[in-house]
Design a protein around this motif. Sequence first.
Motif, PDB file in Angstrom:
ATOM      1  N   THR A 141       0.726  -1.281  -0.017  1.00 49.78           N
ATOM      2  CA  THR A 141       0.085   0.194  -0.087  1.00 49.78           C
ATOM      3  C   THR A 141       1.032   1.086  -0.013  1.00 49.78           C
ATOM      4  O   THR A 141       1.765   1.302   0.825  1.00 49.78           O
ATOM      5  CB  THR A 141      -0.827   0.072   1.248  1.00 49.78           C
ATOM      6  OG1 THR A 141      -1.882  -0.791   0.952  1.00 49.78           O
ATOM      7  CG2 THR A 141      -1.523   1.340   1.597  1.00 49.78           C
ATOM      8  N   ILE A 142       0.684   2.328  -0.802  1.00 49.88           N
ATOM      9  CA  ILE A 142       1.327   3.317  -0.865  1.00 49.88           C
ATOM     10  C   ILE A 142       0.272   4.512  -0.767  1.00 49.88           C
ATOM     11  O   ILE A 142      -0.801   4.389  -1.518  1.00 49.88           O
ATOM     12  CB  ILE A 142       2.186   3.490  -2.171  1.00 49.88           C
ATOM     13  CG1 ILE A 142       2.963   2.451  -2.113  1.00 49.88           C
ATOM     14  CG2 ILE A 142       2.750   5.114  -2.286  1.00 49.88           C
ATOM     15  CD1 ILE A 142       3.984   2.164  -3.466  1.00 49.88           C
ATOM     16  N   ILE A 143       0.723   5.667  -0.328  1.00 42.38           N
ATOM     17  CA  ILE A 143      -0.054   6.691  -0.064  1.00 42.38           C
ATOM     18  C   ILE A 143       0.638   7.642  -0.949  1.00 42.38           C
ATOM     19  O   ILE A 143       1.604   8.030  -0.550  1.00 42.38           O
ATOM     20  CB  ILE A 143      -0.574   7.382   1.305  1.00 42.38           C
ATOM     21  CG1 ILE A 143      -1.563   6.498   2.003  1.00 42.38           C
ATOM     22  CG2 ILE A 143      -1.249   8.662   1.146  1.00 42.38           C
ATOM     23  CD1 ILE A 143      -1.695   6.688   3.360  1.00 42.38           C
ATOM     24  N   ASP A 144       0.216   8.314  -2.087  1.00 40.52           N
ATOM     25  CA  ASP A 144       0.876   9.354  -2.839  1.00 40.52           C
ATOM     26  C   ASP A 144       0.318  10.618  -2.478  1.00 40.52           C
ATOM     27  O   ASP A 144      -1.040  11.091  -2.576  1.00 40.52           O
ATOM     28  CB  ASP A 144       0.313   9.249  -4.413  1.00 40.52           C
ATOM     29  CG  ASP A 144       1.006   7.664  -4.855  1.00 40.52           C
ATOM     30  OD1 ASP A 144       2.201   7.723  -4.687  1.00 40.52           O
ATOM     31  OD2 ASP A 144       0.175   7.122  -5.415  1.00 40.52           O
ATOM     32  N   VAL A 188       4.132   6.351   2.675  1.00 40.13           N
ATOM     33  CA  VAL A 188       3.750   7.731   2.080  1.00 40.13           C
ATOM     34  C   VAL A 188       4.871   8.174   1.286  1.00 40.13           C
ATOM     35  O   VAL A 188       6.075   8.111   1.658  1.00 40.13           O
ATOM     36  CB  VAL A 188       3.485   8.546   3.180  1.00 40.13           C
ATOM     37  CG1 VAL A 188       2.903  10.058   2.548  1.00 40.13           C
ATOM     38  CG2 VAL A 188       2.345   8.095   3.934  1.00 40.13           C
ATOM     39  N   LYS A 189       4.535   8.591   0.069  1.00 39.85           N
ATOM     40  CA  LYS A 189       5.549   9.159  -0.982  1.00 39.85           C
ATOM     41  C   LYS A 189       4.797  10.455  -1.331  1.00 39.85           C
ATOM     42  O   LYS A 189       4.073  10.778  -1.783  1.00 39.85           O
ATOM     43  CB  LYS A 189       5.725   8.258  -2.294  1.00 39.85           C
ATOM     44  CG  LYS A 189       6.086   6.857  -2.103  1.00 39.85           C
ATOM     45  CD  LYS A 189       6.506   5.884  -3.366  1.00 39.85           C
ATOM     46  CE  LYS A 189       7.147   4.785  -2.945  1.00 39.85           C
ATOM     47  NZ  LYS A 189       7.449   4.044  -4.243  1.00 39.85           N
ATOM     48  N   ARG A 190       5.875  11.479  -0.422  1.00 44.82           N
ATOM     49  CA  ARG A 190       5.360  12.928  -0.599  1.00 44.82           C
ATOM     50  C   ARG A 190       6.139  13.655  -1.734  1.00 44.82           C
ATOM     51  O   ARG A 190       7.221  13.465  -1.851  1.00 44.82           O
ATOM     52  CB  ARG A 190       5.630  13.449   0.880  1.00 44.82           C
ATOM     53  CG  ARG A 190       5.324  14.764   0.984  1.00 44.82           C
ATOM     54  CD  ARG A 190       5.332  15.109   2.372  1.00 44.82           C
ATOM     55  NE  ARG A 190       4.584  14.504   3.252  1.00 44.82           N
ATOM     56  CZ  ARG A 190       4.663  14.190   4.617  1.00 44.82           C
ATOM     57  NH1 ARG A 190       5.932  14.651   5.219  1.00 44.82           N
ATOM     58  NH2 ARG A 190       3.968  13.614   5.521  1.00 44.82           N
ATOM     59  N   TYR A 228      10.065   9.930   0.696  1.00 47.41           N
ATOM     60  CA  TYR A 228       9.575   8.487   1.112  1.00 47.41           C
ATOM     61  C   TYR A 228       9.577   8.315   2.553  1.00 47.41           C
ATOM     62  O   TYR A 228      10.493   8.367   3.292  1.00 47.41           O
ATOM     63  CB  TYR A 228      10.425   7.286   0.520  1.00 47.41           C
ATOM     64  CG  TYR A 228      10.323   7.111  -0.959  1.00 47.41           C
ATOM     65  CD1 TYR A 228       9.605   7.981  -1.819  1.00 47.41           C
ATOM     66  CD2 TYR A 228      10.791   5.993  -1.549  1.00 47.41           C
ATOM     67  CE1 TYR A 228       9.848   7.871  -3.350  1.00 47.41           C
ATOM     68  CE2 TYR A 228      10.835   5.579  -2.954  1.00 47.41           C
ATOM     69  CZ  TYR A 228      10.125   6.778  -3.773  1.00 47.41           C
ATOM     70  OH  TYR A 228      10.107   6.524  -4.896  1.00 47.41           O
ATOM     71  N   ILE A 229       8.303   8.344   3.305  1.00 49.93           N
ATOM     72  CA  ILE A 229       8.107   7.847   4.678  1.00 49.93           C
ATOM     73  C   ILE A 229       8.052   6.426   4.616  1.00 49.93           C
ATOM     74  O   ILE A 229       6.968   5.897   4.525  1.00 49.93           O
ATOM     75  CB  ILE A 229       6.980   8.600   5.034  1.00 49.93           C
ATOM     76  CG1 ILE A 229       7.339  10.336   5.007  1.00 49.93           C
ATOM     77  CG2 ILE A 229       6.617   8.254   6.528  1.00 49.93           C
ATOM     78  CD1 ILE A 229       6.009  11.042   5.321  1.00 49.93           C
ATOM     79  N   ASN A 232      12.558   1.782  -8.405  1.00 45.14           N
ATOM     80  CA  ASN A 232      12.058   2.970  -8.107  1.00 45.14           C
ATOM     81  C   ASN A 232      13.466   3.480  -7.038  1.00 45.14           C
ATOM     82  O   ASN A 232      14.425   2.847  -6.747  1.00 45.14           O
ATOM     83  CB  ASN A 232      10.960   3.207  -7.211  1.00 45.14           C
ATOM     84  CG  ASN A 232      10.676   2.203  -6.071  1.00 45.14           C
ATOM     85  OD1 ASN A 232      11.411   2.255  -5.461  1.00 45.14           O
ATOM     86  ND2 ASN A 232       9.723   1.488  -6.238  1.00 45.14           N
ATOM     87  N   ALA A 233      13.519   4.604  -6.454  1.00 41.74           N
ATOM     88  CA  ALA A 233      14.331   5.357  -5.748  1.00 41.74           C
ATOM     89  C   ALA A 233      14.515   4.441  -4.166  1.00 41.74           C
ATOM     90  O   ALA A 233      15.802   4.593  -3.659  1.00 41.74           O
ATOM     91  CB  ALA A 233      14.201   6.824  -5.348  1.00 41.74           C
ATOM     92  N   GLY A 234      13.496   3.974  -4.013  1.00 44.69           N
ATOM     93  CA  GLY A 234      13.412   3.131  -2.676  1.00 44.69           C
ATOM     94  C   GLY A 234      13.983   1.760  -2.645  1.00 44.69           C
ATOM     95  O   GLY A 234      14.418   1.156  -1.700  1.00 44.69           O
ATOM     96  N   ASN A 235      14.206   1.102  -3.838  1.00 40.87           N
ATOM     97  CA  ASN A 235      14.796  -0.323  -3.827  1.00 40.87           C
ATOM     98  C   ASN A 235      15.993  -0.198  -4.867  1.00 40.87           C
ATOM     99  O   ASN A 235      16.686  -1.102  -4.907  1.00 40.87           O
ATOM    100  CB  ASN A 235      13.837  -1.249  -4.591  1.00 40.87           C
ATOM    101  CG  ASN A 235      13.457  -0.808  -6.032  1.00 40.87           C
ATOM    102  OD1 ASN A 235      14.141  -0.626  -6.921  1.00 40.87           O
ATOM    103  ND2 ASN A 235      12.152  -0.960  -5.950  1.00 40.87           N
TER     104      ASN A 235
END
Length: 507
Positions: free
Chosen positions: A201-204, A287-289, A304-305, A365-368
């Motif tokens: 789950t990701i909240i954009d 959360v990806k802010r 990225y939170i 993505n930047a997170g992996n």
Amino acid sequence: MSSHKILGLENLVKAVEELKSQDKTIVHCHGVFDLLHIGHIKHLESARRLGDVLVVTITPDEFVDKGPHRPAFTDNLRAEALASLECVNFVAINKWPTAVEIIDLLKPDLYVKGVVRGKGKRDFTDAIRLEESAVEKNGGHLVLTEEETYSATTLINRYLDIFSTETQNFLTEFRQKYSAEEIVDYLQSIRDLRVLVVGETIIDEYQFCAVMAKANKDPVMAARHLTTEQYAGGVLAIANHVSNFCNQVGILTMLGEIDSHEDVIRSKLNPNVRPVFLKKAQSPTIVKRRFVESYLPVKLFEIYIMQNEELTTPEEAAFCAKLEELLPQYDVVIVADYGHGLMTSKAIATVCEKAKFLAVCTQTNAGNRGFNTISKYPRMDYIELGEPEIRLDTKNDRADVRELISSTAQRLQCPAFLITRGKSGCITYSKETGFHEIPPFSIKIVDRIGAGDSVLAITAPCVARKIPMDAVGFIGNVTGAIACTIIGNKSFIGPTTLYRHLTSLLQ
């Protein structure tokens, strides 16, 4: 000059009220009128003969739902063209998706539409029924003209250079093979499939800003905050897309134990989506802010939170147990692996072994940092990836993408692929029919976030239903083109929009 005929809605209402006080019969026509042609002119002249004053309102650009390449002409130009006709007394640009609200304001004596020849709803919507109800509620009547009809969409597709030569040639050949009705029938055939979506789950979150200037003492751009919006991203977005086409949709995902946002998340899911939420200890929901300059819009920066760590042994056991329980209940399983730790080796083994039909997308993505590749899945029925992802997986940034698909299909024993290629469209592959290249249909790019997810969501059930892969690629490219016009995941692809866009391209 005819510009005096073009009025704002408020002034149009006043003008109509004055004319009605003089016992004038008000006739109202409404439409897109994108490329004014002889069919429109005959329709409007016929409408004008029914009363004393002809008022024409047009759909504004933002609500023209006739394909990713429409409107061909802006609402101001369309208004000017209509105002130049002698039979038209007043023109106004509507500010709503349908004419219902403006009918309530104008209260015309007659509301005139062209007759629809053939079966089915007009443009796959109930708009005409709602408009007729609004007319009758206000004391008027719906009238259908019997003038010969023409298709503005067909004329635009054939004679205006909206698309590249490559795209025009593709559409010409594709129309000879498939009708719009056949493509719509394919999409309607997936309605009874039960689909489970598995993944993060990701909240954009979009922080809309107005850039001011460089900060006084540091080399930093300063911006003034305007608004904040949160959208359902990741598997939430995929489930919402799918649930508009399939009646039974489930989600299996994990939320953070800290700042779970569960109430917000539940409020953003479609009614026919059944979620199963597990909790990840000492972690927030991802959360990806993104900080966005609101005028263009252009992304300035993102945060990225998240924890970005694999599940603990008890969490993994609970997740795999729930997979074991749910997988037999669904016809299609879509795994959206964003590489943030949910899909462990045991979870992958479970889903690959138990899913009846498995569609997978692994996102870089930047997170992996590029460590999340498709090869970690030993068995799949359908792979949907971006071209950079398959190049990363094969460690080859130069070879023809067809070679990479062929080698990956053989290595992973996967029978069906769709590879998105940005401005080059997409390419599909199946063991039975080989390769099909579909050019892009995007004309306006607002935001690419979520476009790949929408393609995965709509095409996976189509592949499971064994729809031909060239048709799957066409559906996928149109879906992606629509998604690129939506900021973040603010809204989701629905049948009416997709059917109308597909139909528009195939006329």
